[in-house]
Write an enzyme that holds these catalytic residues in place. Sequence first.
Site, PDB file in Angstrom:
ATOM      1  N   TYR A 153     -15.228  18.481 -14.695  1.00  0.00           N
ATOM      2  CA  TYR A 153     -15.541  17.053 -14.857  1.00  0.00           C
ATOM      3  C   TYR A 153     -16.637  16.667 -13.843  1.00  0.00           C
ATOM      4  CZ  TYR A 153     -14.990  11.999 -14.670  1.00  0.00           C
ATOM      5  OH  TYR A 153     -15.223  10.655 -14.682  1.00  0.00           O
ATOM      6  N   LYS A 181      -7.164   7.976 -19.251  1.00  0.00           N
ATOM      7  CA  LYS A 181      -7.464   8.601 -20.534  1.00  0.00           C
ATOM      8  C   LYS A 181      -6.224   8.575 -21.441  1.00  0.00           C
ATOM      9  CE  LYS A 181     -11.235   9.232 -18.202  1.00  0.00           C
ATOM     10  NZ  LYS A 181     -11.534  10.439 -17.455  1.00  0.00           N
ATOM     11  N   ARG A 237       0.856  -1.197   0.000  1.00  0.00           N
ATOM     12  CA  ARG A 237       0.000   0.000   0.000  1.00  0.00           C
ATOM     13  C   ARG A 237       0.884   1.237   0.000  1.00  0.00           C
ATOM     14  NH1 ARG A 237      -1.534   1.486   4.734  1.00  0.00           N
ATOM     15  NH2 ARG A 237      -2.465  -0.505   5.327  1.00  0.00           N
ATOM     16  N   ASP A 248      -6.071  20.018 -13.310  1.00  0.00           N
ATOM     17  CA  ASP A 248      -6.397  18.683 -13.820  1.00  0.00           C
ATOM     18  C   ASP A 248      -6.002  18.697 -15.295  1.00  0.00           C
ATOM     19  OD1 ASP A 248      -7.633  16.454 -14.970  1.00  0.00           O
ATOM     20  OD2 ASP A 248      -9.325  16.510 -13.587  1.00  0.00           O
TER      21      ASP A 248
HETATM   22  C1  LIG Z   1     -12.034  10.776 -16.152  1.00  0.00           C
HETATM   23  C2  LIG Z   1     -11.653  12.040 -15.509  1.00  0.00           C
HETATM   24  C3  LIG Z   1     -11.439  12.116 -14.123  1.00  0.00           C
HETATM   25  C4  LIG Z   1     -11.647  10.928 -13.196  1.00  0.00           C
HETATM   26  O1  LIG Z   1     -10.769   9.878 -13.445  1.00  0.00           O
HETATM   27  P1  LIG Z   1     -11.115   8.320 -13.228  1.00  0.00           P
HETATM   28  O2  LIG Z   1      -9.859   7.653 -13.650  1.00  0.00           O
HETATM   29  O3  LIG Z   1     -12.305   8.004 -14.084  1.00  0.00           O
HETATM   30  O4  LIG Z   1     -11.436   8.140 -11.782  1.00  0.00           O
HETATM   31  C5  LIG Z   1     -11.033  13.336 -13.594  1.00  0.00           C
HETATM   32  N1  LIG Z   1     -10.876  14.429 -14.380  1.00  0.00           N
HETATM   33  C6  LIG Z   1     -11.089  14.391 -15.707  1.00  0.00           C
HETATM   34  C7  LIG Z   1     -10.896  15.632 -16.514  1.00  0.00           C
HETATM   35  C8  LIG Z   1     -11.487  13.202 -16.319  1.00  0.00           C
HETATM   36  O5  LIG Z   1     -11.717  13.194 -17.638  1.00  0.00           O
END
Ligand SMILES: *Cc1c(COP(=O)(O)O)cnc(C)c1O
Length: 379
Positions: A98, A195, A46, A170
């Site tokens: 998001y 992504k 962890r 982000d």
């Molecule tokens: C998908 C996404 C998230 C969240 O990520 P997960 O891996 O689905 O938990 C946060 N910010 C943005 C801009 C995203 O596209």
Amino acid sequence: MKFATKAIHAGIEPDPTTGAIMTPIFQTSTYVQAAPAHHKGYEYSRTHNPTRTVLQDNLAALENGKHGLCFSTGMGAIDAIAKLLNPGDEVVATDDLYGGTFRIFTKIFSKYGIKFHFVSMADVASVEQYVNKNTKMIWVETPTNPMLNIIDIKVMAELAKKYKALLVVDNTFASPYLQTPLALGADIVTHSLTKYISGHSDVVMGAIICNDDSLLERLLFIQNSCGATPGPMDCFLVLRGIKTLHLRMQRHCENGKIIAEFLRSHPKVDKVYWPGFTDHPNHDIAKAQMCGFGGMMSFKIKGNKMEDALMFLSRLKLFSLAESLGGVESLVGHPATMTHASIPKEQREKVGVSDSLLRLSVGVEDVEDLVEDLKNALN
Ligand SMILES: *Cc1c(COP(=O)(O)O)cnc(C)c1O
């Protein structure tokens, strides 16, 4: 080292015991100690795992940062950042955030006495109205989702410094190939690695990158205490994906430009949102802080009817209807009923997420086939 070299080599050494060129998947929960507290830097997975360490170092290098931390999901990373806050603290966040971030802020963290303001970040004056001595974070997503607005990271960094708040960016939509916010003054960068960075729609993971050592200590404490850490197999998959991040991003940008221009010229399309257009309201900022415009875009079908949008979706053959983005395959989403369903309708429409808005994540297929698919569905 430049980007492509870092993607392939940063943090990565051949395995010292075997010479294996690829980072091994250290599928272990614990590590043998020679004597109490005499270990090789690893005690329990962890807290640390060697496959994860390599990925964290690689991600830090890609973002031109000092420290990387990985989480089991992008939301796990966002949760850890928000846990830096205390009751009474305030956060100013962009208004077309998001959906999952909006949800965790308003449904989870607001319960613990943290106040969130969601504001358009088109100009600094409108943001500054909401900033005060309790403001501990300014939270930016750029390009925004799904309206593809561009926020000036440098300007937000100056504002954050003025009020001694942290600037969080982000960077999921741009990826470090197109934009490195730490270099523009951000304190924390976060990613959904799910992504573009992993890029093959086969893993869910998140990350935080920062420069400050004491911030790292606080985040490590949260990460180890709360435990949203990824497994070694998933870390391996992300490392493997990163080796082609630069190649994929180049193709996403090329295909994105062709598709955005095709859509804009089509008589059945109303408006196309893509920061690469010279008449996009923030094109100049995009040009200054990004080195490409990516493959994400949104558009509305003329007449703005929900049934036309649904009919269009049912006719597509190559673009798959799915949540998520940034994979090699092209995806289409209907934000109002999918990614942004958790945002109340009035709030959604205020930022432009109308019932007929469609979002594309343009993949790396042959662009002629993608154009043909869109053309058939529109006609
Ligand atoms: C998908 C996404 C998230 C969240 O990520 P997960 O891996 O689905 O938990 C946060 N910010 C943005 C801009 C995203 O596209």
